[in-house]
Every structure is written in C-alpha cells, then in structure tokens.
Design an enzyme around this catalytic site. Sequence first.
Site, mmCIF file in Angstrom:
data_model
loop_
_atom_site.group_PDB
_atom_site.id
_atom_site.type_symbol
_atom_site.label_atom_id
_atom_site.label_comp_id
_atom_site.label_asym_id
_atom_site.label_seq_id
_atom_site.Cartn_x
_atom_site.Cartn_y
_atom_site.Cartn_z
ATOM 1 C CE LYS A 44 -2.281 -1.110 3.786
ATOM 2 N NZ LYS A 44 -3.245 -1.000 4.908
ATOM 3 C CE LYS A 46 -1.938 3.756 5.310
ATOM 4 N NZ LYS A 46 -2.954 3.360 6.265
#
Length: 130
Positions: A44, A46
């Site tokens: 993602k 992240k």
Amino acid sequence: MRRVITYGTYDLLHYGHIELLRRAKQHGDYLIVALSTDEFNKLKNKKSYYNYEQRKMMLESIRYVDLVVPENNWEQKTDDVLNYKVDTFLMGHDWEGEFDFLKEHCEVIYLKRTEGISTTQIKKELYGNE
C-alpha cells in the site's frame, strides 16, 4: 453474541484510534481488529513507525479489543467475515461505499472519524511529511 470487525494499520496509536475502537465495541460483544501486516503496508506504499508485532501488542492491551488478526491483502475481507462469523463490518466514513459488497454477509457501518486527529496529521506536524 454479536461480532464486529474493523481494519487498519493503527500506527502511532492516538486518541482517534481509541475512540474508533470504543465506538466499534458499542456495536457488538466481541471486537476483532484486522491489523495490516508490514508486508501489506509495503504493498500500500505505507510505512509504519512500529512493526506489526509492536502494533498488535498495543492493540491487544486496549480493553475494547478482543482479538487481533493479520490483514494480509485487500481481498480477505469476505473470508474474514465468514470465518469469524462477523455480524457487523465497521470502517471510518472516509471509506463510505467501498465495502458495501459485504452487505450480503453482514451489516456494514461507516463511522464518522474523530475530528482534529489523524496519523497523517501527527506525522506532518512532527516530521513535516507523511
């Protein structure tokens, strides 16, 4: 017994996270938190300050949380709802409509997020970025 599930990264645990978990627990008797793994966060794009095991330990110490399970991918939500016999799927309102496909298996609720606090905001104020 009514089972509720929610998902998240829960990095830099803050008041908004606790408030979401408190309110989620009000919708049932047993709260399951599917916690994004470090590998899933990489997919993602992240980056978490704390690793999965540290974030899991923090969540497990919160009285509203009954079970923490790994979130490994976007596609596992239907299986989780079925395998954990979930009655209510709960997410923040910024995901409104994204998980309506689960309505054939359980109730889907989008809760308004706590105003004035977010991990993104904290990172920006502390580090000048996300």
